[in-house]
Design a protein around this motif. Structure first.
Motif, PDB file in Angstrom:
ATOM      1  N   LEU A   1       0.840  -1.190   0.000  1.00  0.00           N
ATOM      2  CA  LEU A   1       0.000   0.000   0.000  1.00  0.00           C
ATOM      3  C   LEU A   1       0.884   1.253   0.000  1.00  0.00           C
ATOM      4  CD1 LEU A   1      -2.675  -1.123   2.622  1.00  0.00           C
ATOM      5  CD2 LEU A   1      -2.789  -1.279   0.118  1.00  0.00           C
ATOM      6  N   ALA A   2       0.478   2.237  -0.768  1.00  0.00           N
ATOM      7  CA  ALA A   2       1.286   3.449  -0.925  1.00  0.00           C
ATOM      8  C   ALA A   2       1.037   4.402   0.239  1.00  0.00           C
ATOM      9  CB  ALA A   2       0.957   4.119  -2.249  1.00  0.00           C
ATOM     10  N   VAL A   3       1.651   4.088   1.364  1.00  0.00           N
ATOM     11  CA  VAL A   3       1.511   4.925   2.560  1.00  0.00           C
ATOM     12  C   VAL A   3       2.812   5.676   2.807  1.00  0.00           C
ATOM     13  CG1 VAL A   3       0.975   4.955   5.025  1.00  0.00           C
ATOM     14  CG2 VAL A   3      -0.124   3.282   3.531  1.00  0.00           C
ATOM     15  N   MET A   4       3.877   4.931   3.082  1.00  0.00           N
ATOM     16  CA  MET A   4       5.236   5.451   3.215  1.00  0.00           C
ATOM     17  C   MET A   4       6.153   4.446   2.551  1.00  0.00           C
ATOM     18  SD  MET A   4       5.142   6.406   7.315  1.00  0.00           S
ATOM     19  CE  MET A   4       6.428   7.644   7.398  1.00  0.00           C
ATOM     20  N   ASP A   5       7.406   4.831   2.346  1.00  0.00           N
ATOM     21  CA  ASP A   5       8.322   3.861   1.763  1.00  0.00           C
ATOM     22  C   ASP A   5       8.641   2.763   2.786  1.00  0.00           C
ATOM     23  OD1 ASP A   5      11.219   4.273   2.978  1.00  0.00           O
ATOM     24  OD2 ASP A   5      10.360   6.266   2.706  1.00  0.00           O
ATOM     25  N   ALA A   6       9.130   1.644   2.295  1.00  0.00           N
ATOM     26  CA  ALA A   6       9.308   0.456   3.140  1.00  0.00           C
ATOM     27  C   ALA A   6      10.269   0.693   4.299  1.00  0.00           C
ATOM     28  CB  ALA A   6       9.778  -0.721   2.280  1.00  0.00           C
ATOM     29  N   SER A   7      11.324   1.474   4.076  1.00  0.00           N
ATOM     30  CA  SER A   7      12.282   1.736   5.158  1.00  0.00           C
ATOM     31  C   SER A   7      11.617   2.488   6.304  1.00  0.00           C
ATOM     32  CB  SER A   7      13.468   2.548   4.624  1.00  0.00           C
ATOM     33  OG  SER A   7      14.185   1.821   3.650  1.00  0.00           O
ATOM     34  N   ALA A   8      10.801   3.477   5.962  1.00  0.00           N
ATOM     35  CA  ALA A   8      10.109   4.260   6.985  1.00  0.00           C
ATOM     36  C   ALA A   8       9.120   3.398   7.750  1.00  0.00           C
ATOM     37  CB  ALA A   8       9.396   5.452   6.347  1.00  0.00           C
ATOM     38  N   ILE A   9       8.388   2.557   7.034  1.00  0.00           N
ATOM     39  CA  ILE A   9       7.399   1.692   7.678  1.00  0.00           C
ATOM     40  C   ILE A   9       8.083   0.723   8.634  1.00  0.00           C
ATOM     41  CG2 ILE A   9       5.773  -0.192   7.237  1.00  0.00           C
ATOM     42  CD1 ILE A   9       4.973   1.313   4.669  1.00  0.00           C
ATOM     43  N   ALA A  10       9.184   0.144   8.198  1.00  0.00           N
ATOM     44  CA  ALA A  10       9.905  -0.801   9.060  1.00  0.00           C
ATOM     45  C   ALA A  10      10.447  -0.103  10.304  1.00  0.00           C
ATOM     46  CB  ALA A  10      11.037  -1.457   8.273  1.00  0.00           C
ATOM     47  N   LEU A  11      10.942   1.114  10.153  1.00  0.00           N
ATOM     48  CA  LEU A  11      11.483   1.856  11.285  1.00  0.00           C
ATOM     49  C   LEU A  11      10.384   2.198  12.294  1.00  0.00           C
ATOM     50  CD1 LEU A  11      13.939   3.233  12.588  1.00  0.00           C
ATOM     51  CD2 LEU A  11      13.449   5.254  11.186  1.00  0.00           C
ATOM     52  N   ALA A  12       9.224   2.598  11.788  1.00  0.00           N
ATOM     53  CA  ALA A  12       8.103   2.895  12.676  1.00  0.00           C
ATOM     54  C   ALA A  12       7.610   1.637  13.373  1.00  0.00           C
ATOM     55  CB  ALA A  12       6.967   3.545  11.883  1.00  0.00           C
ATOM     56  N   ARG A  13       7.500   0.554  12.627  1.00  0.00           N
ATOM     57  CA  ARG A  13       7.043  -0.718  13.206  1.00  0.00           C
ATOM     58  C   ARG A  13       7.981  -1.202  14.300  1.00  0.00           C
ATOM     59  NH1 ARG A  13       8.023  -5.488   9.302  1.00  0.00           N
ATOM     60  NH2 ARG A  13      10.114  -4.902  10.010  1.00  0.00           N
ATOM     61  N   ASP A  14       9.270  -1.147  14.031  1.00  0.00           N
ATOM     62  CA  ASP A  14      10.244  -1.672  14.983  1.00  0.00           C
ATOM     63  C   ASP A  14      10.315  -0.844  16.260  1.00  0.00           C
ATOM     64  OD1 ASP A  14      10.745  -3.590  13.104  1.00  0.00           O
ATOM     65  OD2 ASP A  14      12.658  -2.729  12.426  1.00  0.00           O
ATOM     66  N   ASN A  15       9.821   0.392  16.215  1.00  0.00           N
ATOM     67  CA  ASN A  15       9.838   1.256  17.395  1.00  0.00           C
ATOM     68  C   ASN A  15       8.432   1.528  17.945  1.00  0.00           C
ATOM     69  OD1 ASN A  15      12.804   2.357  17.814  1.00  0.00           O
ATOM     70  ND2 ASN A  15      12.452   2.256  15.610  1.00  0.00           N
ATOM     71  N   ASN A  16       7.453   0.741  17.481  1.00  0.00           N
ATOM     72  CA  ASN A  16       6.071   0.833  17.983  1.00  0.00           C
ATOM     73  C   ASN A  16       5.530   2.259  17.904  1.00  0.00           C
ATOM     74  OD1 ASN A  16       5.924  -1.959  18.750  1.00  0.00           O
ATOM     75  ND2 ASN A  16       7.219  -1.458  20.513  1.00  0.00           N
ATOM     76  N   LEU A  17       5.807   2.920  16.783  1.00  0.00           N
ATOM     77  CA  LEU A  17       5.380   4.300  16.583  1.00  0.00           C
ATOM     78  C   LEU A  17       4.143   4.328  15.694  1.00  0.00           C
ATOM     79  CD1 LEU A  17       6.131   7.316  17.092  1.00  0.00           C
ATOM     80  CD2 LEU A  17       7.435   7.207  14.957  1.00  0.00           C
ATOM     81  N   PRO A  18       2.978   4.718  16.215  1.00  0.00           N
ATOM     82  CA  PRO A  18       1.767   4.731  15.390  1.00  0.00           C
ATOM     83  C   PRO A  18       1.801   5.814  14.324  1.00  0.00           C
ATOM     84  CG  PRO A  18       1.296   5.502  17.621  1.00  0.00           C
ATOM     85  CD  PRO A  18       2.717   5.080  17.610  1.00  0.00           C
ATOM     86  N   LEU A  19       1.143   5.525  13.212  1.00  0.00           N
ATOM     87  CA  LEU A  19       1.029   6.466  12.099  1.00  0.00           C
ATOM     88  C   LEU A  19      -0.451   6.780  11.879  1.00  0.00           C
ATOM     89  CD1 LEU A  19       2.126   7.920   9.508  1.00  0.00           C
ATOM     90  CD2 LEU A  19       1.853   5.717   8.338  1.00  0.00           C
ATOM     91  N   ILE A  20      -0.779   8.061  11.856  1.00  0.00           N
ATOM     92  CA  ILE A  20      -2.148   8.503  11.617  1.00  0.00           C
ATOM     93  C   ILE A  20      -2.203   9.161  10.244  1.00  0.00           C
ATOM     94  CG2 ILE A  20      -4.079   9.890  12.472  1.00  0.00           C
ATOM     95  CD1 ILE A  20      -3.162   7.763  14.464  1.00  0.00           C
ATOM     96  N   VAL A  21      -2.930   8.571   9.310  1.00  0.00           N
ATOM     97  CA  VAL A  21      -3.065   9.122   7.957  1.00  0.00           C
ATOM     98  C   VAL A  21      -4.406   9.830   7.877  1.00  0.00           C
ATOM     99  CG1 VAL A  21      -3.048   8.609   5.501  1.00  0.00           C
ATOM    100  CG2 VAL A  21      -1.671   7.216   7.069  1.00  0.00           C
ATOM    101  N   PHE A  22      -4.374  11.131   7.560  1.00  0.00           N
ATOM    102  CA  PHE A  22      -5.595  11.940   7.610  1.00  0.00           C
ATOM    103  C   PHE A  22      -5.622  12.924   6.436  1.00  0.00           C
ATOM    104  CE2 PHE A  22      -2.466  14.687   9.438  1.00  0.00           C
ATOM    105  CZ  PHE A  22      -2.905  15.991   9.227  1.00  0.00           C
ATOM    106  N   PRO A  23      -6.792  13.518   6.155  1.00  0.00           N
ATOM    107  CA  PRO A  23      -6.895  14.466   5.035  1.00  0.00           C
ATOM    108  C   PRO A  23      -6.403  15.858   5.412  1.00  0.00           C
ATOM    109  CG  PRO A  23      -9.054  14.125   6.018  1.00  0.00           C
ATOM    110  CD  PRO A  23      -8.108  13.200   6.747  1.00  0.00           C
ATOM    111  N   LEU A  24      -5.305  16.276   4.807  1.00  0.00           N
ATOM    112  CA  LEU A  24      -4.737  17.586   5.100  1.00  0.00           C
ATOM    113  C   LEU A  24      -5.590  18.712   4.521  1.00  0.00           C
ATOM    114  CD1 LEU A  24      -2.211  19.055   6.302  1.00  0.00           C
ATOM    115  CD2 LEU A  24      -1.226  18.954   3.998  1.00  0.00           C
ATOM    116  N   ASP A  25      -6.332  18.414   3.452  1.00  0.00           N
ATOM    117  CA  ASP A  25      -7.112  19.456   2.792  1.00  0.00           C
ATOM    118  C   ASP A  25      -8.513  19.626   3.376  1.00  0.00           C
ATOM    119  OD1 ASP A  25      -7.837  16.981   1.892  1.00  0.00           O
ATOM    120  OD2 ASP A  25      -7.688  17.441  -0.246  1.00  0.00           O
TER     121      ASP A  25
END
Length: 243
Positions: free
Chosen positions: A199-223
């Protein structure tokens, strides 16, 4: 999706937006009214007492991967993209200070005349003093995206979540909702599922880094007017990526 615990949980957050978010209806560059509108969205959350870090992409000015695809040497192209993020950070700093929010631009590439160098403890102190910190120039290294830079800085600053503002979509979908009318939005999804489903959310390196550090990601409408603040108030529509 409503999360009644959001306001109590997130006291320090990372806001990641793309450079294209600053273009408005233009095809290139900065659209000052759009930059000011985003600054007011940030101010509304800042006024709630939330400490805010920001990372802004540079795709509205120059995108390293595109330069590389056109024959430019990749490292040079990536450094040019980093400089584009500094330009965007300075524009956002100007807009934020125009609405009364003290802001610091902190660059991973040393340029003392326009931005502070990245020193983690100094940046943390800025946040404690309720200044918005805009981290520019990515990680300072080629081959890393601003998604990875945002995740890295969010971890270093002990942010409790990354808020990724998107234009035209209100979360993560199983396929592009602008191309497929039957696309389904996720309320929650795991990082592993994002990777597995590509899924086109973030690149794989960023996703793995967030996952490995238990950092939640909130995707929301900026507009969506007030969209950033509404999530901190326990309202709004978004997708939460975690675990």
């Amino acid at each position: 999706m409503t999360d009644t615990d959001t306001r109590a949980t997130f006291k320090r957050v990372m806001l990641k937006i793309s450079g294209e978010a600053l273009m408005g209806d233009q095809g290139y560059g900065l659209h000052p009214p759009t930059v000011e509108r985003i600054a007011r969205e940030v101010k509304a959350v800042h006024d709630m007492g939330v400490e805010i870090c920001m990372v802004i992409g540079g795709g509205n000015v120059f995108r390293g991967l595109q330069g590389s695809a056109q024959g430019m040497e990749r490292t040079t192209a990536d450094y040019m993209g980093m400089l584009a993020t500094v330009m965007n950070a300075l524009a956002m700093q100007s807009a934020l200070e125009g609405v009364g929010v003290f802001t610091r631009v902190i660059s991973a590439i040393t340029m003392n005349e326009v931005a502070e160098p990245y020193i983690r403890r100094r940046a943390v102190r800025h946040l404690e003093k309720k200044r918005v910190c805009i981290f520019a120039a990515g990680t300072g290294n080629p081959y890393f995206t601003t998604d990875t830079a945002a995740t890295l800085r969010a971890n270093e600053m002990s942010c409790e979540a990354i808020f990724m503002g998107k234009n035209g979509v209100d979360g993560v979908y199983d396929k592009d909702p602008q191309k497929h009318a039957d696309a389904v939005r996720y309320d929650t999804i795991t990082y592993d599922e994002v990777l597995q489903k590509r899924l086109a959310v973030m690149d794989a390196s960023a996703i793995a880094l967030a996952r490995d550090n238990n950092l939640p990601l909130i995707v929301f409408p900026l507009d969506t007017p007030g969209g950033f603040k509404s999530i901190l108030e326990g309202k709004g529509t978004f997708t939460r990526v975690q675990g």
